[in-house]
Design a protein around this motif. Sequence first.
Motif, short mmCIF file in Angstrom:
data_model
loop_
_atom_site.label_atom_id
_atom_site.label_comp_id
_atom_site.label_asym_id
_atom_site.label_seq_id
_atom_site.Cartn_x
_atom_site.Cartn_y
_atom_site.Cartn_z
N GLU A 1 0.82 -1.22 0.00
CA GLU A 1 0.00 0.00 0.00
C GLU A 1 0.85 1.27 0.00
N PRO B 1 -1.50 1.19 -4.74
CA PRO B 1 -2.33 2.37 -5.02
C PRO B 1 -2.57 2.55 -6.51
N ASP B 2 -3.74 3.04 -6.85
CA ASP B 2 -4.12 3.23 -8.25
C ASP B 2 -3.10 4.06 -9.01
N LYS C 1 -0.02 3.50 -9.78
CA LYS C 1 1.40 3.28 -9.55
C LYS C 1 1.92 2.23 -10.54
#
Length: 226
Positions: free
Chosen positions: A160, A185-186, A188
């Motif tokens: 995360e 995370p979105d 990445k």
Amino acid sequence: MKHLVVLSGAGISAESGIKTFRDADGLWEGYDVMEVASPIGWEKKPELVLKFYNDRRRQLLEVKPNTAHKTLKELEKNFKVSIITQNVDNLHERAGSKNVLHLHGELLKSRSTKNEKLIYDCDKDIMLGDKAEDGGQLRPHIVWFGEAVPEMHKAAKIVETADILLVIGTSLQVYPAASLIDYLPDGKPIYIIDPKRHEDRLLDHVHFIEDTACNGIKEFADLMSK
């Protein structure tokens, strides 16, 4: 400093000479994996299970970290590197990596069958009759098929916080470890080093390096230096 999180699997250690079983027919050096890597196998044939891991332990002490292990260590110069490995060997540590989390246990450790928190360093054979301080038979400190993966929560928390995710030596087919990618995370970036491209995980922010661990890590390191 950006946080590089690495998910590593059997493919990275295979290039040091440690054999895998998932590329074949469920056999691991001639053994059915459920005979030597499950609680049922342990209950039925504990001597066989101990012999299997004693052999693996001896083999581990004879091999060395390879270019991929060493390059991950070198990346610590420019990144905060956290390694989450499915491997039970200590090749990442022997290459000098500082932050290594073992999802599936460690071959060079043993634990009590009565209390899984009684864990000991172990670089020699484990035999029937070898006891922990609570009187429990010692067993390999390995997460077998059908057992819970106690470090999953910690691993998910690490993912995360990643700025970059590198997947090396694993096809992301073993669960629950494969689900860790979903905690990123979105947006990445994800880099996957694998000689076999697997389209099922293909997203816009996934970059494939279709090569072996030792060759692919060089390309990855070059990309990260730009």
